[in-house]
Motif scaffolding. Structure first.
Motif, mmCIF file in Angstrom:
data_model
loop_
_atom_site.group_PDB
_atom_site.id
_atom_site.type_symbol
_atom_site.label_atom_id
_atom_site.label_comp_id
_atom_site.label_asym_id
_atom_site.label_seq_id
_atom_site.Cartn_x
_atom_site.Cartn_y
_atom_site.Cartn_z
ATOM 1 N N ARG A 92 0.880 -1.294 -0.299
ATOM 2 C CA ARG A 92 -0.055 -0.222 0.140
ATOM 3 C C ARG A 92 0.472 0.864 -0.199
ATOM 4 N NH1 ARG A 92 -3.762 -0.667 5.049
ATOM 5 N NH2 ARG A 92 -5.231 -0.095 3.662
ATOM 6 N N TYR A 93 0.262 2.452 0.210
ATOM 7 C CA TYR A 93 1.164 3.577 0.754
ATOM 8 C C TYR A 93 0.581 4.816 1.608
ATOM 9 C CZ TYR A 93 -2.611 6.093 -1.666
ATOM 10 O OH TYR A 93 -4.529 6.197 -2.467
ATOM 11 N N ALA A 94 1.272 5.703 1.641
ATOM 12 C CA ALA A 94 1.184 6.377 3.430
ATOM 13 C C ALA A 94 1.143 7.575 2.394
ATOM 14 C CB ALA A 94 2.692 5.898 4.161
ATOM 15 N N ALA A 95 0.135 8.117 3.102
ATOM 16 C CA ALA A 95 0.160 9.361 3.626
ATOM 17 C C ALA A 95 1.100 10.251 3.728
ATOM 18 C CB ALA A 95 -1.832 9.829 3.630
ATOM 19 N N LYS A 112 -0.337 10.158 8.228
ATOM 20 C CA LYS A 112 -1.298 10.589 8.593
ATOM 21 C C LYS A 112 -1.527 9.717 9.377
ATOM 22 C CE LYS A 112 -6.420 12.012 6.005
ATOM 23 N NZ LYS A 112 -6.721 12.081 4.884
ATOM 24 N N LEU A 113 -2.733 9.499 10.417
ATOM 25 C CA LEU A 113 -2.539 8.715 11.294
ATOM 26 C C LEU A 113 -4.707 8.575 11.133
ATOM 27 C CD1 LEU A 113 -1.874 9.789 15.326
ATOM 28 C CD2 LEU A 113 -1.396 7.701 13.793
ATOM 29 N N HIS A 114 -5.617 9.635 10.549
ATOM 30 C CA HIS A 114 -6.944 9.314 10.569
ATOM 31 C C HIS A 114 -7.356 9.910 9.222
ATOM 32 C CE1 HIS A 114 -6.260 10.431 15.062
ATOM 33 N NE2 HIS A 114 -7.310 9.778 14.924
ATOM 34 N N LEU A 115 -7.801 8.274 8.714
ATOM 35 C CA LEU A 115 -7.719 7.838 7.028
ATOM 36 C C LEU A 115 -9.579 7.967 7.145
ATOM 37 C CD1 LEU A 115 -6.096 5.190 6.679
ATOM 38 C CD2 LEU A 115 -5.374 7.037 6.592
ATOM 39 N N GLY A 136 -1.239 5.788 9.652
ATOM 40 C CA GLY A 136 0.394 6.273 10.472
ATOM 41 C C GLY A 136 0.449 4.940 11.759
ATOM 42 N N SER A 137 1.323 5.506 12.723
ATOM 43 C CA SER A 137 1.852 4.778 13.995
ATOM 44 C C SER A 137 1.514 5.597 14.928
ATOM 45 C CB SER A 137 1.806 3.381 13.617
ATOM 46 O OG SER A 137 2.999 3.372 13.133
ATOM 47 N N GLN A 138 3.045 6.369 14.365
ATOM 48 C CA GLN A 138 3.393 8.038 15.740
ATOM 49 C C GLN A 138 2.693 8.989 15.652
ATOM 50 O OE1 GLN A 138 7.950 7.339 14.504
ATOM 51 N NE2 GLN A 138 7.757 5.056 15.984
ATOM 52 N N VAL A 139 2.813 9.699 16.576
ATOM 53 C CA VAL A 139 3.008 11.057 16.857
ATOM 54 C C VAL A 139 4.762 11.581 16.437
ATOM 55 C CG1 VAL A 139 2.539 12.827 18.651
ATOM 56 C CG2 VAL A 139 1.226 11.433 18.415
ATOM 57 N N ARG A 140 4.510 13.233 15.660
ATOM 58 C CA ARG A 140 5.880 13.605 15.184
ATOM 59 C C ARG A 140 5.428 15.148 15.511
ATOM 60 N NH1 ARG A 140 9.454 10.742 14.641
ATOM 61 N NH2 ARG A 140 8.104 9.511 13.404
ATOM 62 N N VAL A 141 6.693 15.524 15.912
ATOM 63 C CA VAL A 141 7.566 17.057 16.762
ATOM 64 C C VAL A 141 8.833 17.088 16.418
ATOM 65 C CG1 VAL A 141 7.087 18.710 18.686
ATOM 66 C CG2 VAL A 141 4.993 17.284 18.203
ATOM 67 N N VAL A 142 8.369 18.161 15.730
ATOM 68 C CA VAL A 142 10.392 18.364 15.455
ATOM 69 C C VAL A 142 11.096 19.961 15.568
ATOM 70 C CG1 VAL A 142 9.096 18.484 12.538
ATOM 71 C CG2 VAL A 142 11.747 18.713 13.512
ATOM 72 N N ASP A 156 -7.574 14.809 10.568
ATOM 73 C CA ASP A 156 -6.983 14.224 11.651
ATOM 74 C C ASP A 156 -7.357 16.042 12.620
ATOM 75 O OD1 ASP A 156 -5.246 12.586 11.945
ATOM 76 O OD2 ASP A 156 -3.207 14.192 11.066
ATOM 77 N N VAL A 157 -7.993 16.572 12.108
ATOM 78 C CA VAL A 157 -7.996 17.602 13.093
ATOM 79 C C VAL A 157 -9.790 17.127 14.048
ATOM 80 C CG1 VAL A 157 -9.785 18.613 11.345
ATOM 81 C CG2 VAL A 157 -8.415 20.113 12.665
ATOM 82 N N ARG A 158 -9.997 16.064 13.313
ATOM 83 C CA ARG A 158 -11.598 16.297 14.503
ATOM 84 C C ARG A 158 -10.898 15.406 15.634
ATOM 85 N NH1 ARG A 158 -16.236 17.379 11.697
ATOM 86 N NH2 ARG A 158 -15.904 17.689 8.673
ATOM 87 N N PHE A 159 -9.817 15.153 16.265
ATOM 88 C CA PHE A 159 -9.574 13.986 17.023
ATOM 89 C C PHE A 159 -8.201 14.609 17.860
ATOM 90 C CE2 PHE A 159 -10.256 12.145 13.028
ATOM 91 C CZ PHE A 159 -11.241 10.209 13.440
#
Length: 274
Positions: A92-95, A112-115, A136-142, A156-159
């Motif tokens: 498959r592919y990830a967004a 993208k976590l929430h599809l 996705g499966s990870q939160v990302r802050v950089v 994601d904005v709805r979560f």
């Protein structure tokens, strides 16, 4: 102070046409540096049909789209957040939302976590992103020169729990590249983005797709930058274009000091990794 610009596009089904759109928009960027430039969700391919997107997917770190973005960041001396593009993930592919620094190096990735699997009263009617996309499966802050950046995408904005986790991990600004539908955007776009900014006392950076696309989908536009008090400081309502603003981190610090909601919070968010 640093400048951020969110780009609003009407992306088509091929990279060739979208590349030309990206080039035209980058030619109109403000002169200020340093600058963070954000592209919308599915900027490189939109409206081709979900089943056909995999043929446009690239391995991480390879392929014409990633190579182009790296060169573009270096050419313009800007950081580039590549909204989303399909990155190969097994069968498959990830967004994936990719961040490139001003030297052209890729320095962060968020999948993208929430599809978006939902029914909408528009031309498409049924959206089933999970049929072809690997979540996705990870939160990302950089860390960036603009502040600590949390990464999110569209649905994601709805979560709100995700955004609270991003704030807990130090986010001062949060990217939200999107392809919000016209129907849901008219009802909820402004409200949701401003709410996430207010709740978490962060800058929300939200580039969106706009208009009618090759497969008949209609997106809302209204790309915006919202400050930690919930004020829309820049917006591109319709058409392709750019909304830019200067981030005032001292104002962000003042909002947090005057109303320390994170310190007052009595609930814990527990992120479950797959």
């Amino acid at each position: 102070m640093a400048t951020v610009s969110v780009l609003q596009m009407n992306s088509g089904a091929t990279w060739a046409e979208n590349k030309a759109k990206v080039e035209a928009l980058f030619a109109q960027l403000p002169a200020a540096r340093p600058q963070l430039v954000l592209l919308p969700e599915a900027f490189s391919c939109f409206g081709a049909g979900e089943a056909n997107i995999r043929q446009h997917a690239e391995p991480l770190g390879q392929g014409p789209v990633q190579e182009y973005l790296s060169a573009l960041a270096k050419q313009h001396n800007v950081w580039v957040l590549a909204g989303t593009l399909p990155i190969l993930s097994g069968t498959r592919y990830a967004a994936a939302s990719l961040l490139f620094n001003a030297q052209g190096a890729q320095c962060a990735r968020y999948d993208k976590l929430h599809l978006f699997d939902a029914a909408v009263a528009d031309n498409t009617k049924q959206y089933r992103e999970s049929r072809y996309t690997q979540p996705g499966s990870q939160v990302r802050v950089v860390d960036t020169p603009f502040g600590r950046l949390g990464m999110a995408i569209c649905y994601d904005v709805r979560f709100p729990e995700l955004f609270r986790q991003l704030r807990t991990e130090g986010a001062e600004l949060i990217s939200l590249p999107s392809a919000f539908t016209k129907v849901t955007g008219k009802a909820h776009w402004d409200i949701l983005i401003r709410a996430r900014a207010i709740e978490n006392q962060v800058y929300m950076l939200a580039p969106n797709q706009w208009g009618e696309h090759a497969d008949g989908r209609e997106t809302w536009g209204h790309s915006m930058i919202v400050d930690p008090w919930g004020v829309v400081v820049a917006q591109q309502s319709s058409g392709e274009g750019i909304a830019s603003a200067t981030l005032d981190m001292k104002a962000l610090e003042a909002v947090r000091a005057n109303m320390p909601v994170l310190a007052h919070n009595r609930f814990e968010v527990r992120f479950i990794h797959e």
